[in-house]
Design a protein around this motif. Sequence first.
Motif, PDB file in Angstrom:
ATOM      1  N   LEU A   1       0.825  -1.218   0.000  1.00 45.49           N
ATOM      2  CA  LEU A   1       0.000   0.000   0.000  1.00 45.49           C
ATOM      3  C   LEU A   1       0.857   1.266   0.000  1.00 45.49           C
TER       4      LEU A   1
ATOM      5  N   GLU B   1      -5.082  -4.492   2.311  1.00 47.73           N
ATOM      6  CA  GLU B   1      -6.010  -3.715   3.127  1.00 47.73           C
ATOM      7  C   GLU B   1      -6.763  -4.616   4.102  1.00 47.73           C
TER       8      GLU B   1
ATOM      9  N   GLN C   1      -7.823   5.051  -2.888  1.00 44.70           N
ATOM     10  CA  GLN C   1      -7.125   5.832  -3.910  1.00 44.70           C
ATOM     11  C   GLN C   1      -6.402   4.929  -4.913  1.00 44.70           C
ATOM     12  N   LEU C   2      -5.637   3.975  -4.382  1.00 45.15           N
ATOM     13  CA  LEU C   2      -4.843   3.107  -5.258  1.00 45.15           C
ATOM     14  C   LEU C   2      -5.727   2.151  -6.060  1.00 45.15           C
TER      15      LEU C   2
ATOM     16  N   LYS D   1      -8.307   4.914   3.230  1.00 49.23           N
ATOM     17  CA  LYS D   1      -8.264   5.993   2.245  1.00 49.23           C
ATOM     18  C   LYS D   1      -7.216   5.700   1.171  1.00 49.23           C
ATOM     19  N   LYS D   2      -6.040   5.236   1.596  1.00 51.12           N
ATOM     20  CA  LYS D   2      -4.974   4.929   0.638  1.00 51.12           C
ATOM     21  C   LYS D   2      -5.378   3.763  -0.255  1.00 51.12           C
ATOM     22  N   TYR D   3      -6.046   2.794   0.328  1.00 54.49           N
ATOM     23  CA  TYR D   3      -6.518   1.646  -0.461  1.00 54.49           C
ATOM     24  C   TYR D   3      -7.512   2.099  -1.524  1.00 54.49           C
TER      25      TYR D   3
ATOM     26  N   GLU E   1      -6.649   6.073   7.529  1.00 55.30           N
ATOM     27  CA  GLU E   1      -5.634   6.414   6.521  1.00 55.30           C
ATOM     28  C   GLU E   1      -5.360   5.230   5.606  1.00 55.30           C
TER      29      GLU E   1
ATOM     30  N   ALA F   1       0.332   4.419  10.287  1.00 51.31           N
ATOM     31  CA  ALA F   1      -0.919   4.894   9.676  1.00 51.31           C
ATOM     32  C   ALA F   1      -2.131   4.377  10.443  1.00 51.31           C
TER      33      ALA F   1
ATOM     34  N   ILE G   1       2.525   2.702   2.532  1.00 50.39           N
ATOM     35  CA  ILE G   1       2.057   3.522   3.650  1.00 50.39           C
ATOM     36  C   ILE G   1       2.870   3.196   4.893  1.00 50.39           C
TER      37      ILE G   1
END
Length: 233
Positions: A59, A102, A76-77, A72-74, A69, A65, A61
């Motif tokens: 991820l 995730e 987005q990617l 959110k990153k998951y 967070e 985190a 990250i």
Amino acid sequence: MSEAASSSSTPKPSSAPAPKDVAVEDIEKLLSREATAFQREMEVERILKAFKLNPYEILDIDQEATTEEIKKKYRQLSLFIHPDKTSHPRAPDAFDLLKKAESDLSDKTKREELDAVISQARAILLKAQNLPLNTRDDDPRLKELTPPWRQQFLAKAKELLIDEEVRRRKAVKMNLANEGLEARKKEEEVNAKKRKAEEEARWEETREQRVESWRSFAKDSKKKKKSKVAILG
């Protein structure tokens, strides 16, 4: 004609900017789309090359985190490299890796186990440098290291995670072997009971035959005894 009338009839130059050439706009849009497509493919490659046992690396990250967070990153990617948005042939594989990463980090127990191994890797490296365990990643002393601190950290974490995975698989294999042995014992017990039941059933089926045989034997014995007595008399 008066001077005022003459000046009012003269057209004034427009202050609005000239419209951009349509061909230039099309080229810029095309270049933008190509750049975005290239970035998507590069991200797919990064995910595929990331160490599969380290969800943080997949991820991209930090370990600190928060759950939000990470989610959110998951999102987005996963939207960025979604198979519907990139022509990369292995985009589905990268998408699945993101989903698993995730999921693992959302599992409290799995994340705690993962964090313990990663923290151990960090502690080993810091101890080797004679640095306190609370040393931050942005510490100037870590920035001077060769190879770079992050490279060393990821390598050590990878080493320990592999060791942990090997132990886990051995334990699973051992459990399966034990379960298999237990299953074989139960199967043998079931088969033994089945054989006993079949033997008892056969014994019951031949009961009348055995009784009849005994009666015939007893009857013949009486006849022979009477015959012997008659001869003697």
